[in-house]
Motif scaffolding. Sequence first.
Motif, PDB file in Angstrom:
ATOM      1  N   SER A 351       0.853  -1.185   0.000  1.00 50.86           N
ATOM      2  CA  SER A 351       0.000   0.000   0.000  1.00 50.86           C
ATOM      3  C   SER A 351       0.891   1.237   0.000  1.00 50.86           C
ATOM      4  N   VAL A 352       0.294   2.380  -0.308  1.00 51.35           N
ATOM      5  CA  VAL A 352       1.036   3.633  -0.376  1.00 51.35           C
ATOM      6  C   VAL A 352       0.242   4.712   0.336  1.00 51.35           C
ATOM      7  N   ARG A 353       0.958   5.559   1.064  1.00 50.13           N
ATOM      8  CA  ARG A 353       0.325   6.671   1.768  1.00 50.13           C
ATOM      9  C   ARG A 353       0.481   7.938   0.940  1.00 50.13           C
ATOM     10  N   VAL A 354      -0.637   8.647   0.728  1.00 49.20           N
ATOM     11  CA  VAL A 354      -0.630   9.824  -0.155  1.00 49.20           C
ATOM     12  C   VAL A 354      -1.370  10.971   0.523  1.00 49.20           C
ATOM     13  N   ARG A 355      -0.777  12.148   0.451  1.00 44.20           N
ATOM     14  CA  ARG A 355      -1.452  13.391   0.832  1.00 44.20           C
ATOM     15  C   ARG A 355      -1.477  14.269  -0.409  1.00 44.20           C
ATOM     16  N   LEU A 356      -2.696  14.677  -0.788  1.00 43.65           N
ATOM     17  CA  LEU A 356      -2.836  15.379  -2.064  1.00 43.65           C
ATOM     18  C   LEU A 356      -3.906  16.457  -1.936  1.00 43.65           C
ATOM     19  N   ASP A 357      -3.581  17.673  -2.383  1.00 38.68           N
ATOM     20  CA  ASP A 357      -4.553  18.764  -2.449  1.00 38.68           C
ATOM     21  C   ASP A 357      -4.625  19.242  -3.891  1.00 38.68           C
ATOM     22  N   LEU A 358      -5.814  19.121  -4.491  1.00 36.65           N
ATOM     23  CA  LEU A 358      -6.011  19.520  -5.879  1.00 36.65           C
ATOM     24  C   LEU A 358      -6.943  20.720  -5.928  1.00 36.65           C
ATOM     25  N   SER A 359      -6.433  21.816  -6.468  1.00 36.20           N
ATOM     26  CA  SER A 359      -7.264  22.992  -6.691  1.00 36.20           C
ATOM     27  C   SER A 359      -7.826  22.940  -8.101  1.00 36.20           C
ATOM     28  N   PRO A 360      -8.919  23.660  -8.397  1.00 41.99           N
ATOM     29  CA  PRO A 360      -9.478  23.663  -9.753  1.00 41.99           C
ATOM     30  C   PRO A 360      -8.421  24.035 -10.788  1.00 41.99           C
ATOM     31  N   GLY A 361      -8.305  23.236 -11.838  1.00 45.03           N
ATOM     32  CA  GLY A 361      -7.366  23.503 -12.912  1.00 45.03           C
ATOM     33  C   GLY A 361      -5.988  22.939 -12.692  1.00 45.03           C
ATOM     34  N   ASP A 362      -5.740  22.220 -11.584  1.00 49.92           N
ATOM     35  CA  ASP A 362      -4.412  21.666 -11.325  1.00 49.92           C
ATOM     36  C   ASP A 362      -4.090  20.552 -12.315  1.00 49.92           C
ATOM     37  N   ARG A 363      -2.777  20.355 -12.526  1.00 49.16           N
ATOM     38  CA  ARG A 363      -2.272  19.249 -13.321  1.00 49.16           C
ATOM     39  C   ARG A 363      -1.264  18.498 -12.460  1.00 49.16           C
ATOM     40  N   VAL A 364      -1.473  17.182 -12.306  1.00 49.46           N
ATOM     41  CA  VAL A 364      -0.620  16.369 -11.457  1.00 49.46           C
ATOM     42  C   VAL A 364      -0.234  15.110 -12.225  1.00 49.46           C
ATOM     43  N   ALA A 365       1.059  14.787 -12.195  1.00 49.74           N
ATOM     44  CA  ALA A 365       1.556  13.545 -12.790  1.00 49.74           C
ATOM     45  C   ALA A 365       1.976  12.601 -11.682  1.00 49.74           C
ATOM     46  N   VAL A 366       1.387  11.400 -11.660  1.00 51.33           N
ATOM     47  CA  VAL A 366       1.738  10.377 -10.673  1.00 51.33           C
ATOM     48  C   VAL A 366       2.720   9.421 -11.326  1.00 51.33           C
ATOM     49  N   THR A 367       3.918   9.317 -10.790  1.00 50.56           N
ATOM     50  CA  THR A 367       4.957   8.458 -11.364  1.00 50.56           C
ATOM     51  C   THR A 367       5.391   7.424 -10.347  1.00 50.56           C
ATOM     52  N   GLY A 368       6.086   6.421 -10.842  1.00 49.28           N
ATOM     53  CA  GLY A 368       6.575   5.357  -9.987  1.00 49.28           C
ATOM     54  C   GLY A 368       6.792   4.115 -10.812  1.00 49.28           C
ATOM     55  N   PRO A 369       7.553   3.164 -10.304  1.00 50.16           N
ATOM     56  CA  PRO A 369       7.802   1.931 -11.059  1.00 50.16           C
ATOM     57  C   PRO A 369       6.536   1.091 -11.189  1.00 50.16           C
ATOM     58  N   SER A 370       6.566   0.137 -12.104  1.00 46.10           N
ATOM     59  CA  SER A 370       5.432  -0.781 -12.269  1.00 46.10           C
ATOM     60  C   SER A 370       5.194  -1.536 -10.974  1.00 46.10           C
ATOM     61  N   GLY A 371       3.953  -1.604 -10.567  1.00 45.84           N
ATOM     62  CA  GLY A 371       3.603  -2.290  -9.328  1.00 45.84           C
ATOM     63  C   GLY A 371       3.648  -1.413  -8.101  1.00 45.84           C
ATOM     64  N   SER A 372       3.943  -0.123  -8.275  1.00 46.85           N
ATOM     65  CA  SER A 372       4.022   0.757  -7.105  1.00 46.85           C
ATOM     66  C   SER A 372       2.654   1.235  -6.646  1.00 46.85           C
ATOM     67  N   GLY A 373       1.592   1.012  -7.453  1.00 45.30           N
ATOM     68  CA  GLY A 373       0.242   1.354  -7.012  1.00 45.30           C
ATOM     69  C   GLY A 373      -0.351   2.582  -7.660  1.00 45.30           C
ATOM     70  N   LYS A 374       0.144   2.957  -8.846  1.00 47.99           N
ATOM     71  CA  LYS A 374      -0.387   4.159  -9.498  1.00 47.99           C
ATOM     72  C   LYS A 374      -1.862   3.977  -9.868  1.00 47.99           C
ATOM     73  N   THR A 375      -2.192   2.850 -10.525  1.00 49.21           N
ATOM     74  CA  THR A 375      -3.584   2.608 -10.917  1.00 49.21           C
ATOM     75  C   THR A 375      -4.479   2.474  -9.695  1.00 49.21           C
ATOM     76  N   THR A 376      -4.021   1.773  -8.687  1.00 47.24           N
ATOM     77  CA  THR A 376      -4.811   1.612  -7.458  1.00 47.24           C
ATOM     78  C   THR A 376      -5.097   2.964  -6.817  1.00 47.24           C
ATOM     79  N   LEU A 377      -4.087   3.841  -6.825  1.00 49.89           N
ATOM     80  CA  LEU A 377      -4.287   5.171  -6.251  1.00 49.89           C
ATOM     81  C   LEU A 377      -5.361   5.946  -7.009  1.00 49.89           C
ATOM     82  N   LEU A 378      -5.301   5.927  -8.336  1.00 52.61           N
ATOM     83  CA  LEU A 378      -6.303   6.655  -9.114  1.00 52.61           C
ATOM     84  C   LEU A 378      -7.695   6.078  -8.890  1.00 52.61           C
ATOM     85  N   MET A 379      -7.813   4.763  -8.836  1.00 52.71           N
ATOM     86  CA  MET A 379      -9.119   4.153  -8.593  1.00 52.71           C
ATOM     87  C   MET A 379      -9.643   4.502  -7.211  1.00 52.71           C
ATOM     88  N   THR A 380      -8.745   4.627  -6.241  1.00 55.72           N
ATOM     89  CA  THR A 380      -9.162   5.025  -4.899  1.00 55.72           C
ATOM     90  C   THR A 380      -9.625   6.473  -4.879  1.00 55.72           C
TER      91      THR A 380
END
Length: 559
Positions: A351-380
């Motif tokens: 699992s991965v711990r994330v703190r994220l604040d998105l304001s209207p119009g923000d652009r964020v790139a989530v990076t990391g190696p395969s299996g680090s949980g990028k897709t799981t994070l977006l689905m969450t």
Amino acid sequence: MHTADPLLSAIGLLRPRLPRLLVAWLLGTLSLCSALALAAVSAWLITRAWQMPPVLDLSIAVVAVRALAISRGVLHYCERLVSHDAALAAAGTARGQLYRRLATGPAEAAARLPSGELVARMGADVDELAGILVRALLPIGVAAVLAVAATAVIAAISPAAATVLAACLLVAGVVAPWLSARAATAQEHTARGHLAERDVAAMSALEYASELRIAGLLPAVIAESQRRQRAWGAALDEAAKPAAIAAALPTAAIAVSVLGAAVAGIGLADAVAPTTVAILMLLPLSAFEATTALPGAAVQLTRSRIAARRLASVAPALSDSTDQSATGRQDCTLTPALHADLQAGHRGEQSVRVRLDLSPGDRVAVTGPSGSGKTTLLMTLAGLLPPLSGRISVAGHTLAALPEADQRRTVSFFAEDAHIFATTVRDNLLVARGDCHDDELAAVLGRVGLGPWLTGLPDGLATVLSGGAQGLSAGQRRRLLLARALLSPARILLLDEPTEHLDSTDSEGLLRAVLAVPGLFGSDRTVVVATHHLPEGGSFRQVRLPHEGSAGPASAAPG
């Protein structure tokens, strides 16, 4: 705690056309009543012909035999047409309701299942559910009427023979189906469990044969697989015992009823006409015709109940999932702020711990190696998976507390392997928003780089993509999925690998347009992208997920 029968809610899913089912029941009843009358008239005709009366005395009976024989087949054929039409219509209605529940109900109910399992439930399980109409309810209704009619006719001749017939009909129509249902349940649970154990042992021997041979354990593993095979066969035999008894009971019941009629006929031989005795002895043979379908009906009830339970687990009732209360309702024309402080992942796994604040119009790139949980994070973040801990809030409201429709209009996840349907290009885009005109669709395709491809299609937007994704290259598929995201009404877009499988030049240019402000999505929408590669420059933020096995929250940095 008492649990309601899932078949009751399943009938609500099917919404069968009652008038059509009544017509089918009437046709089936008339068909078997024709068979019953055919047996009685044939018995009378044979016995009366033995007495060698004038031919004209037999003419009406001869015509009746022909009419009953023809009507039996014609009525049965018509009953099949009407009942199957009703069942197919009910299956279509059930699928429509299930798709609606999946679209508006809790997303995690469907997201936790593999796509193949979901397709199987929407396909095979719905067919099993609709089969209850043709293979269970109608045969039971027809058999009940025929049993009463046959018993009443026999009772008019001999009450004793009618009593024997009624008892035998109960055995063939109630006891035998109950045993069949019991056998089906045993096979569904006990034997299937042994089958799974056998397959696991066999696959272990096949997949790790080399390692097991070196370790000297292969003979023991093969012996274990054989033992489980024998256990599976024994479980099948044990589960089949009630079915074997159920298969024998109707034949035994027919024999007993005919014997009882014969004994009663012998006793009445001096008091009634020979034709009446013949009817008394031959009629029970036709009385059991309807009960032959009842063991299968009981098995179908069991299978339909299991299918209904599986469907209920993946698509809960609308009343439980589509609360349209105004609590937390969002203004869908404005992009809200999103705050996340959570732990994303699957229980028992990384699992991965994330703190994220998105304001209207923000652009964020989530990076990391395969299996680090990028897709799981977006689905969450999209509410498709529950966080292991923490919370997600949108405009000050907890995301999970929002009505499901508001969740989907606020935050939407676009998977890298989203389905491409084997239909037109237009329909594949309209799944994102159904009120788009062709000019808007064409413009969006041009913005993602598919303008020349659209121009080259023989029928433009009406071109059918044969085989779905098989009719596209990997790059065209990604661009088409990106066009869906552009058409989506959601204000916060979560894109999983939107430029994968494009060449490096096209990938970097398109990803830069996705992450730019206003860029491809404009400045009024928030965009979060999971990617392996970042374009140089830009004003986006980056969230780096830690490598597998590392600890600590994900870090955020400007791009």
